[in-house]
Design a protein around this motif. Structure first.
Motif, short mmCIF file in Angstrom:
data_model
loop_
_atom_site.label_atom_id
_atom_site.label_comp_id
_atom_site.label_asym_id
_atom_site.label_seq_id
_atom_site.Cartn_x
_atom_site.Cartn_y
_atom_site.Cartn_z
N LEU A 89 0.85 -1.20 0.00
CA LEU A 89 0.00 0.00 0.00
C LEU A 89 0.88 1.24 0.00
O LEU A 89 1.85 1.31 0.76
CB LEU A 89 -0.91 -0.02 1.23
N ILE A 90 0.55 2.21 -0.85
CA ILE A 90 1.24 3.51 -0.86
C ILE A 90 0.23 4.61 -0.57
O ILE A 90 -0.78 4.74 -1.28
CB ILE A 90 1.95 3.78 -2.20
N ILE A 91 0.49 5.38 0.47
CA ILE A 91 -0.36 6.51 0.83
C ILE A 91 0.15 7.75 0.09
O ILE A 91 1.29 8.16 0.26
CB ILE A 91 -0.35 6.76 2.34
N ALA A 92 -0.72 8.35 -0.73
CA ALA A 92 -0.35 9.56 -1.48
C ALA A 92 -1.48 10.57 -1.35
O ALA A 92 -1.98 11.11 -2.35
CB ALA A 92 -0.09 9.21 -2.94
N THR A 93 -1.88 10.81 -0.12
CA THR A 93 -3.07 11.62 0.15
C THR A 93 -2.78 13.11 0.32
O THR A 93 -3.67 13.88 0.69
CB THR A 93 -3.77 11.11 1.42
N GLY A 94 -1.53 13.53 0.10
CA GLY A 94 -1.22 14.94 0.27
C GLY A 94 -1.42 15.36 1.71
O GLY A 94 -0.98 14.67 2.64
N ASN A 95 -2.12 16.45 1.92
CA ASN A 95 -2.34 16.96 3.26
C ASN A 95 -3.52 16.31 3.97
O ASN A 95 -3.95 16.76 5.03
CB ASN A 95 -2.55 18.48 3.23
N GLY A 96 -4.06 15.24 3.37
CA GLY A 96 -5.13 14.53 4.05
C GLY A 96 -6.49 15.05 3.67
O GLY A 96 -6.76 15.31 2.49
N ALA A 97 -7.35 15.23 4.65
CA ALA A 97 -8.74 15.62 4.41
C ALA A 97 -8.80 16.89 3.57
O ALA A 97 -8.19 17.90 3.91
CB ALA A 97 -9.47 15.83 5.73
N PHE A 98 -9.56 16.84 2.49
CA PHE A 98 -9.67 17.95 1.55
C PHE A 98 -10.85 18.83 1.92
O PHE A 98 -11.83 18.94 1.20
CB PHE A 98 -9.82 17.37 0.13
N LYS A 99 -10.78 19.45 3.11
CA LYS A 99 -11.88 20.28 3.60
C LYS A 99 -11.39 21.71 3.79
O LYS A 99 -10.50 21.97 4.61
CB LYS A 99 -12.40 19.73 4.93
N PRO A 100 -11.94 22.65 3.04
CA PRO A 100 -11.50 24.04 3.17
C PRO A 100 -11.94 24.64 4.50
O PRO A 100 -12.99 24.29 5.04
CB PRO A 100 -12.19 24.74 2.00
N GLY A 107 4.63 -3.14 4.90
CA GLY A 107 3.84 -3.18 3.68
C GLY A 107 3.18 -1.87 3.31
O GLY A 107 2.57 -1.75 2.25
N ILE A 108 3.29 -0.86 4.19
CA ILE A 108 2.65 0.43 3.93
C ILE A 108 3.73 1.49 3.74
O ILE A 108 4.61 1.67 4.59
CB ILE A 108 1.69 0.83 5.06
N TYR A 109 3.63 2.23 2.63
CA TYR A 109 4.58 3.28 2.29
C TYR A 109 3.83 4.60 2.16
O TYR A 109 2.60 4.63 2.06
CB TYR A 109 5.28 2.95 0.96
N ALA A 110 4.56 5.70 2.15
CA ALA A 110 3.93 7.01 1.98
C ALA A 110 4.82 7.88 1.10
O ALA A 110 6.06 7.85 1.22
CB ALA A 110 3.69 7.68 3.32
N VAL A 111 4.20 8.67 0.22
CA VAL A 111 4.93 9.56 -0.68
C VAL A 111 4.17 10.88 -0.79
O VAL A 111 3.00 10.98 -0.43
CB VAL A 111 5.08 8.92 -2.08
N GLY A 112 4.86 11.89 -1.30
CA GLY A 112 4.21 13.18 -1.49
C GLY A 112 4.08 13.94 -0.19
O GLY A 112 4.73 13.64 0.81
N ASP A 113 3.20 14.93 -0.18
CA ASP A 113 3.08 15.82 0.97
C ASP A 113 2.47 15.16 2.20
O ASP A 113 2.40 15.77 3.26
CB ASP A 113 2.25 17.05 0.59
N ALA A 114 2.02 13.91 2.07
CA ALA A 114 1.53 13.18 3.24
C ALA A 114 2.66 12.81 4.18
O ALA A 114 2.45 12.62 5.38
CB ALA A 114 0.79 11.92 2.81
N CYS A 115 3.88 12.69 3.65
CA CYS A 115 5.00 12.21 4.47
C CYS A 115 5.94 13.35 4.83
O CYS A 115 5.91 14.43 4.22
CB CYS A 115 5.77 11.10 3.74
N GLY A 116 6.76 13.09 5.83
CA GLY A 116 7.71 14.11 6.26
C GLY A 116 9.01 13.51 6.73
O GLY A 116 9.03 12.42 7.32
N TYR A 117 10.10 14.19 6.42
CA TYR A 117 11.43 13.81 6.90
C TYR A 117 12.31 15.04 6.79
O TYR A 117 11.95 16.02 6.11
CB TYR A 117 12.01 12.63 6.09
N GLU A 118 13.43 15.03 7.47
CA GLU A 118 14.29 16.20 7.53
C GLU A 118 14.74 16.62 6.13
O GLU A 118 15.23 15.81 5.35
CB GLU A 118 15.53 15.90 8.38
N GLY A 119 14.52 17.89 5.82
CA GLY A 119 14.97 18.43 4.55
C GLY A 119 13.99 18.31 3.42
O GLY A 119 14.26 18.79 2.30
N ARG A 120 12.83 17.70 3.65
CA ARG A 120 11.88 17.51 2.54
C ARG A 120 11.30 18.85 2.08
O ARG A 120 10.99 19.73 2.87
CB ARG A 120 10.74 16.59 2.95
#
Length: 345
Positions: free
Chosen positions: A131-142, A295-308
């Motif tokens: 599974l790859i999580i690519a949900t960006g900032n998560g809930a899309f609620k303005p 088994g679960i990965y994350a990419v894009g703005d959903a994830c965080g690490y130093e220097g991203r």
């Protein structure tokens, strides 16, 4: 139609929808959660490696924030393109996918459980090996406009738009000070009389965008002001603005329509139910984009690490890292193709 478990020829238990006419097996190598630009590219890159992939998107349309918020915006930091509109970028990414990628829209993933064989079951409908999580900032609620609005006024308050022509010849108020508000103001200035209202003297967006607005006679800047009250008057929205630090200084402006760009309530906390750890609200990942849950990965703005850096191009690279890691995990016996010149459709 009802959900059953069956055993395939290899003795593996899989989830199926058993209908009156036929059996549909929803069994995949990979599920990508999120149909924004990074999620779309992730599914495409997984397909290049031969992974049987399903893409799950909570909205009814693919494209994420670029498609919903600024399809007309020219993006300048996508590799290969000197500039490309957000809408064109999404269109190209969607065109890259074919029938080998299953796309499910209008499906907000709620439950991910681990099976005894290491696979994952998603909402009791999909069984996947990774599974790859690519949900960006998560809930899309303005974030909502802070003033009470009746039914008539609410029809004039907008949080998204796709067609600038809708605002042609109108008086438009835009509330916000980030890149989205600046982009909207610059785009709509060609169609309407625009007033940009921000609570601070300084804007959070790109300086070049601010300068462009300052040079445009179709745009008025109101800073630092906050909305105080609102009512319908003469078929327009009459909004009383108070100057920050000067509570007695009030100004009332009338608008045909207003756009609100106060941002979104970022929320990726739902992944904690799946055993995924967060770090300051972002999904913690290893150098292979692996989360704390096997088994679960994350990419894009959903994830965080130093220097991203939170840009689309970085997310594309992270997708490649994650897919390569998944290939090594699922098919250790295979010689992995990692050179661009060796990949083919």
């Amino acid at each position: 139609m009802f959900l059953v478990k069956i055993q395939n020829n290899h003795g593996k238990v899989i989830l199926c929808d058993f209908g009156k006419e036929h059996l549909i097996i929803k069994n995949y190598d990979l599920a990508v959660i999120g149909g924004g630009p990074v999620g779309l590219f992730t599914a495409y890159f997984a397909r290049l490696h031969g992974l049987k992939t399903v893409l799950l998107e909570s909205l009814n349309d693919l494209g994420g924030q670029p498609e919903m918020l600024y399809p007309f915006k020219q993006i300048l930091d996508i590799p290969v393109f000197k500039e490309i509109s957000a809408g064109s970028l999404i269109s190209r990414l969607k065109d890259d996918l074919d029938d080998s990628v299953a796309i499910v829209t209008g499906h907000k993933v709620a439950d991910v459980t681990k099976n005894e064989d290491g696979s994952l079951t998603i909402d009791g409908e999909f069984q996947v090996r990774s599974l790859i999580i690519a949900t960006g900032n998560g809930a899309f609620k303005p974030k909502k406009f802070p003033l009470k609005a009746d039914a008539e006024a609410s029809q004039r308050i907008h949080y998204f738009f796709k067609d600038p022509q809708f605002f042609a010849g109108k008086t438009v108020g835009i509330f916000g000070g980030g890149d989205t508000a600046l982009d909207w103001a610059n785009e709509l200035a060609a169609y309407a009389k625009v007033t940009l209202i921000h609570r601070r003297e300084q804007f959070r967006g790109m300086e070049s965008s601010v300068q462009k607005l300052q040079d445009n006679p179709q745009v008025s800047l109101m800073t630092p002001y906050l909305p105080k009250s609102m009512e319908m008057a003469g078929g327009k929205l009459a909004i009383c603005l108070k100057e920050v630090g000067q509570p007695d200084h009030l100004e009332t402006l009338a608008f045909d329509q207003i756009l609100v760009a106060y941002g979104f309530r970022a929320d990726n906390r739902f992944v904690k139910k799946w055993g995924v750890e967060l770090d300051h609200g972002l999904i913690a990942v290893s150098r292979s984009m692996q989360t704390s849950a096997p088994g679960i990965y994350a990419v894009g703005d959903a994830c965080g690490y130093e220097g991203r850096v939170p840009v689309i191009g970085i997310g594309f690279g992270e997708a490649q890292i994650a897919v390569n890691a998944i290939m090594r995990d699922l098919f250790p016996e295979k010689t992995l193709t990692v050179h661009s010149t060796a990949l083919s459709k």
